[in-house]
Write a protein that holds these residues in place. Structure first.
Motif, short mmCIF file in Angstrom:
data_model
loop_
_atom_site.label_atom_id
_atom_site.label_comp_id
_atom_site.label_asym_id
_atom_site.label_seq_id
_atom_site.Cartn_x
_atom_site.Cartn_y
_atom_site.Cartn_z
N LEU A 1 0.83 -1.21 0.00
CA LEU A 1 0.00 0.00 0.00
C LEU A 1 0.86 1.26 0.00
CD1 LEU A 1 -2.83 -1.11 2.46
CD2 LEU A 1 -2.82 -1.16 -0.04
N ALA A 2 1.99 1.23 0.73
CA ALA A 2 2.88 2.39 0.74
C ALA A 2 3.47 2.63 -0.65
CB ALA A 2 4.00 2.18 1.76
N ALA A 3 3.87 1.56 -1.32
CA ALA A 3 4.43 1.71 -2.67
C ALA A 3 3.39 2.29 -3.62
CB ALA A 3 4.91 0.35 -3.18
N GLU A 4 2.15 1.85 -3.50
CA GLU A 4 1.09 2.35 -4.37
C GLU A 4 0.80 3.82 -4.07
OE1 GLU A 4 -0.09 0.59 -6.73
OE2 GLU A 4 -1.75 1.87 -7.41
N LEU A 5 0.74 4.16 -2.77
CA LEU A 5 0.44 5.54 -2.37
C LEU A 5 1.55 6.49 -2.82
CD1 LEU A 5 -1.23 7.59 -0.70
CD2 LEU A 5 0.17 6.97 1.28
N PHE A 6 2.79 6.11 -2.56
CA PHE A 6 3.91 6.99 -2.90
C PHE A 6 4.08 7.13 -4.41
CE2 PHE A 6 5.82 5.60 1.37
CZ PHE A 6 5.08 6.58 2.02
N ARG A 7 3.76 6.05 -5.14
CA ARG A 7 3.89 6.12 -6.59
C ARG A 7 2.91 7.13 -7.17
NH1 ARG A 7 2.53 0.91 -10.05
NH2 ARG A 7 0.45 1.64 -9.55
N ASN A 8 1.70 7.20 -6.58
CA ASN A 8 0.69 8.13 -7.08
C ASN A 8 0.88 9.54 -6.54
OD1 ASN A 8 -0.57 6.12 -8.56
ND2 ASN A 8 -1.84 5.49 -6.84
N ALA A 9 1.27 9.66 -5.25
CA ALA A 9 1.33 10.99 -4.63
C ALA A 9 2.68 11.65 -4.80
CB ALA A 9 1.00 10.86 -3.13
N PHE A 10 3.75 10.88 -4.83
CA PHE A 10 5.10 11.45 -4.94
C PHE A 10 5.86 10.70 -6.04
CE2 PHE A 10 3.74 11.43 -0.50
CZ PHE A 10 3.67 12.79 -0.24
N ALA A 11 5.46 10.96 -7.26
CA ALA A 11 5.98 10.17 -8.38
C ALA A 11 7.50 10.21 -8.46
CB ALA A 11 5.37 10.67 -9.68
N GLU A 12 8.11 11.38 -8.22
CA GLU A 12 9.55 11.53 -8.40
C GLU A 12 10.34 11.00 -7.21
OE1 GLU A 12 10.35 15.53 -9.39
OE2 GLU A 12 9.25 15.47 -11.28
N ALA A 13 9.75 11.08 -6.01
CA ALA A 13 10.48 10.65 -4.81
C ALA A 13 9.95 9.33 -4.28
CB ALA A 13 10.37 11.73 -3.73
N ASN A 14 9.28 8.59 -5.12
CA ASN A 14 8.62 7.35 -4.71
C ASN A 14 9.57 6.38 -4.02
OD1 ASN A 14 7.25 4.92 -4.64
ND2 ASN A 14 7.57 4.54 -6.81
N LEU A 15 10.66 6.01 -4.70
CA LEU A 15 11.58 5.00 -4.16
C LEU A 15 12.32 5.51 -2.93
CD1 LEU A 15 13.04 3.44 -7.42
CD2 LEU A 15 11.33 2.49 -5.88
N LEU A 16 12.64 6.83 -2.90
CA LEU A 16 13.33 7.41 -1.76
C LEU A 16 12.47 7.30 -0.49
CD1 LEU A 16 15.77 9.01 -0.69
CD2 LEU A 16 14.55 11.10 -1.30
N ILE A 17 11.21 7.66 -0.60
CA ILE A 17 10.31 7.61 0.56
C ILE A 17 10.07 6.16 0.96
CG2 ILE A 17 7.98 8.15 1.35
CD1 ILE A 17 8.03 10.55 -0.53
N TYR A 18 9.93 5.30 0.00
CA TYR A 18 9.72 3.87 0.27
C TYR A 18 10.91 3.30 1.04
CZ TYR A 18 8.66 -1.02 -0.89
OH TYR A 18 8.39 -2.35 -0.83
N GLY A 19 12.13 3.64 0.61
CA GLY A 19 13.33 3.18 1.29
C GLY A 19 13.43 3.73 2.69
N ALA A 20 13.08 5.04 2.84
CA ALA A 20 13.13 5.66 4.16
C ALA A 20 12.16 4.97 5.12
CB ALA A 20 12.78 7.14 4.04
#
Length: 319
Positions: free
Chosen positions: A268-287
């Motif tokens: 769910l986090a990956a889906e949310l970040f991909r839609n809401a923070f397209a450019e920083a998706n992987l960074l936020i997911y890793g954090a």
């Protein structure tokens, strides 16, 4: 957790799946991916959490299951349930052979050996073009319909994915509350002491590995049907193995519902970040992963259980 509590929670998972199906019809693909990942992580946890043998090669079982159902349907016109049974048998046999050779290795050497086995299967899939289609891949274009159900219908796949998740959780619940579960925990905590008490560590780990591999391959069969287009690179890649292990570790290895919680959080986090923070998706997911590992080293469910036990002891000491 008592057996009765485990079964009640399994009923809760079934109700959540029903609610997802009825209330979120546009997110059924996401639900299928989440439940498959949770089922794989639960199967992985039998070896990695309950038995203490970390594997980074479980993508080998996923790919084996997907390719078995694809090859048996396309080449030999076998019904999907026969393909699934064959995939589980092949996965169990591979796990027994794999474990027999590598369980003598310790720590990081065993982890490296698991990566090597998945890589060998990937190379076999690439080079056996007549059977697997090689690097181009294999397309599953027709499957017999069990009870008239179209297996390429996403709604049908959702129910099969929910059934697979419930089966994986039920198998883990039954095993961990039985004799094998106690032996697995004894081997994980102190292998020499377990051996001195009459437990055969290698036999215990082999049985856990075979069941773990068969369950993972069953999910791989469904994954192959969902994708319908199989290629060696994504099916056997290290990234998938790491993701399966990570889900169980973050959720809480050695707990019944930790893998499900980990799969829900990361998917769910990956889906949310991909839609809401397209450019920083992987960074936020890793954090997010770093935060969970730092503040909940036993995993989310493991940390919760630990705090509940400490509070219970503190309360009994005060009383």
């Amino acid at each position: 957790m008592s057996p009765r509590g485990a079964w009640l929670r399994l009923g809760g998972v079934a109700l959540l799946g029903l609610a997802w199906f009825l209330l979120l019809p546009d997110y059924r693909t996401l639900g299928v991916n989440l439940m498959l990942l949770a089922g794989w992580a639960s199967a992985w946890d039998l070896l990695g959490g309950w038995s203490g043998q970390t594997s980074l090669g479980h993508a080998a079982f996923v790919g084996l299951g997907a390719y078995t159902i694809g090859v048996t349907a396309n080449r030999w016109d076998l019904a999907p349930w026969w393909g699934a049974l064959l995939a589980m048998a092949l996965a169990a046999a591979l796990a027994l052979l794999w474990g027999k050779v590598t369980f003598r290795l310790r720590g990081s050497y065993f982890v490296l050996s698991t990566i090597a086995v998945a890589e060998i299967l990937r190379l076999v899939a690439i080079n056996q073009r007549g059977l697997t289609g090689g690097a181009v891949g294999l397309f599953i274009f027709d499957l017999e319909e069990p009870f008239g159900l179209d297996l390429f219908d996403r709604a049908v796949e959702f129910w099969f994915a929910l059934g697979y998740l419930l089966l994986a959780l039920a198998v883990v619940a039954v095993i961990t509350h039985g004799r094998l579960g106690y032996q697995m925990r004894a081997v994980r905590e102190d292998e020499p002491s377990a051996e001195a008490a009459g437990v055969d560590p290698e036999a215990v780990k082999l049985r856990a590995f075979a069941i773990s591999g068969a369950l993972t391959a069953l999910g791989g069969c469904l994954y192959g049907v969902v994708l319908s287009a199989l290629q060696p690179q994504p099916m056997f890649e290290l990234h998938l193995s790491v993701r399966i292990a990570l889900v169980a570790i973050i959720g809480g290895r050695g707990t019944l519902f930790g893998p499900l919680v980990g799969a829900a959080l990361l998917t769910l986090a990956a889906e949310l970040f991909r839609n809401a923070f397209a450019e920083a998706n992987l960074l936020i997911y890793g954090a997010l992963i770093v935060v969970v590992v730092l503040f909940a080293p036993h995993g989310l469910v493991g940390e919760l259980n630990r705090r509940l036990v400490r509070r219970r002891y503190a309360r009994s000491a005060r009383g």
